[in-house]
Design a protein around this motif. Structure first.
Motif, short mmCIF file in Angstrom:
data_model
loop_
_atom_site.label_atom_id
_atom_site.label_comp_id
_atom_site.label_asym_id
_atom_site.label_seq_id
_atom_site.Cartn_x
_atom_site.Cartn_y
_atom_site.Cartn_z
N CYS A 31 0.86 -1.19 0.00
CA CYS A 31 0.00 0.00 0.00
C CYS A 31 0.89 1.24 0.00
N LEU A 61 -2.13 -1.55 -3.95
CA LEU A 61 -3.26 -0.63 -3.81
C LEU A 61 -2.71 0.80 -3.84
N PRO A 63 -3.25 4.71 -3.77
CA PRO A 63 -4.24 5.74 -3.44
C PRO A 63 -4.22 6.87 -4.44
N GLN A 75 -14.35 4.94 0.07
CA GLN A 75 -13.01 4.38 0.06
C GLN A 75 -13.05 2.87 0.33
N MET A 79 -12.34 -0.82 -2.38
CA MET A 79 -11.47 -1.94 -2.06
C MET A 79 -12.06 -3.29 -2.46
N SER A 124 -5.17 3.23 2.82
CA SER A 124 -5.58 2.11 1.97
C SER A 124 -5.65 0.82 2.77
#
Length: 289
Positions: A31, A61, A63, A75, A79, A124
């Motif tokens: 992340c 992931l 952002p 948010q 995911m 994240s």
């Protein structure tokens, strides 16, 4: 970020790398922060894990600026593709366990490592863990957690410093768009912190700091911290205070403090890269260093 052979795009900002011979249950979740999400820094992390865990899938992931300013619900909803990929891996382990008569051993347990970089990465990671817990009704089993240049503090000033970090280039080369984005960050944060002042909700930084150690969300007891005194975005004292908090909650904690590396930039130096390899050896392989 330049993606190489073996990557599949699961969503606008979610990618999954699958090696030629993946091993069931092995996964690294990276992340990155907003500031490095589209840079060569992420490639350095990917290369590190492809060498240290060659049969593991790698879930990234990344952002976005707009995503960081959206509601928690939006948010968490974003995911879903990542949660799908992780659930597939957990289900593979469950099927393997059933095939060997229900016995739990090193071959049937998932081996998952979570590496959160910067406050954007922490955001994240938190959203992913919450989305997974709501879906599976269980915490995510991890062999270890790496907190890299994070978590920062929860104050308004520190939140502004973290969010405006990614706008520095815009302010100097993209006038007046950069100024407008800078104003937008302050406007949104002002509303958020005013709302927090009159409700029971926590500041984003406090929410991340608490959630990443929440045993309801995460099944893990090993964490490794990387921080730097020269970090202009995340105060190293906030990182070490979180390490102290983890230790008080029964985690096995290791921390490494540099004195001259920039925010989220520790891995770019050869000597520091060795430190990352040691951390993975300690967490992924379960070995003493």
């Amino acid at each position: 970020m330049v993606q190489t052979r073996g990557y599949a795009r699961l969503g606008p900002d979610i990618s999954l790398y699958t090696p030629e011979q993946p091993k069931i249950g092995q996964l690294v979740i990276i992340c990155p922060s907003i500031g490095i999400a589209k840079t060569r820094y992420v490639c350095d992390y990917e290369s590190l894990y492809r060498n240290s865990a060659p049969r593991a899938k790698i879930l990234i992931l990344s952002p976005t600026k707009s995503g960081m300013l959206s509601s928690y619900q939006k948010q968490e909803d974003a995911m879903k593709p990542a949660a799908d990929a992780i659930c597939d891996i957990l289900n593979e382990c469950d099927r393997l366990q059933s095939a060997v008569g229900g016995s739990k051993n090193s071959h049937t347990r998932p081996r998952i490592l979570l590496h959160a970089i910067g406050n954007g990465g922490f955001n994240s990671a938190t959203n992913l863990l919450v989305a997974l817990e709501r879906r599976t009704k269980r915490n995510l089993p991890l062999v270890g957690l790496i907190c890299d240049s994070a978590p920062g503090g929860a104050s308004y000033t520190k939140a502004c410093r973290a969010l405006t970090y990614s706008f520095i280039t815009d302010l100097t080369t993209d006038f007046p768009t950069g100024i407008l984005r800078w104003v937008l960050v302050h406007a949104v944060l002002s509303i958020v912190y005013l709302f927090i002042a009159f409700t029971r909700y926590e500041a984003p930084g406090a929410y991340w700091r608490k959630s990443i150690l929440d045993k309801k969300l995460i099944d893990c007891n090993k964490v490794y911290y990387f921080a730097s005194i020269d970090d202009k975005v995340t105060d190293w004292r906030d990182v070490l205070s979180h390490a102290k908090q983890a230790r008080q909650q029964g985690w096995e904690v290791k921390e490494l403090l540099y004195d001259y590396t920039p925010h989220c930039g520790h891995i770019r130096r050869e000597k520091q890269r060795i430190n990352y390899e040691d951390a993975i050896y300690y967490l992924w392989e379960g070995k003493k260093i």
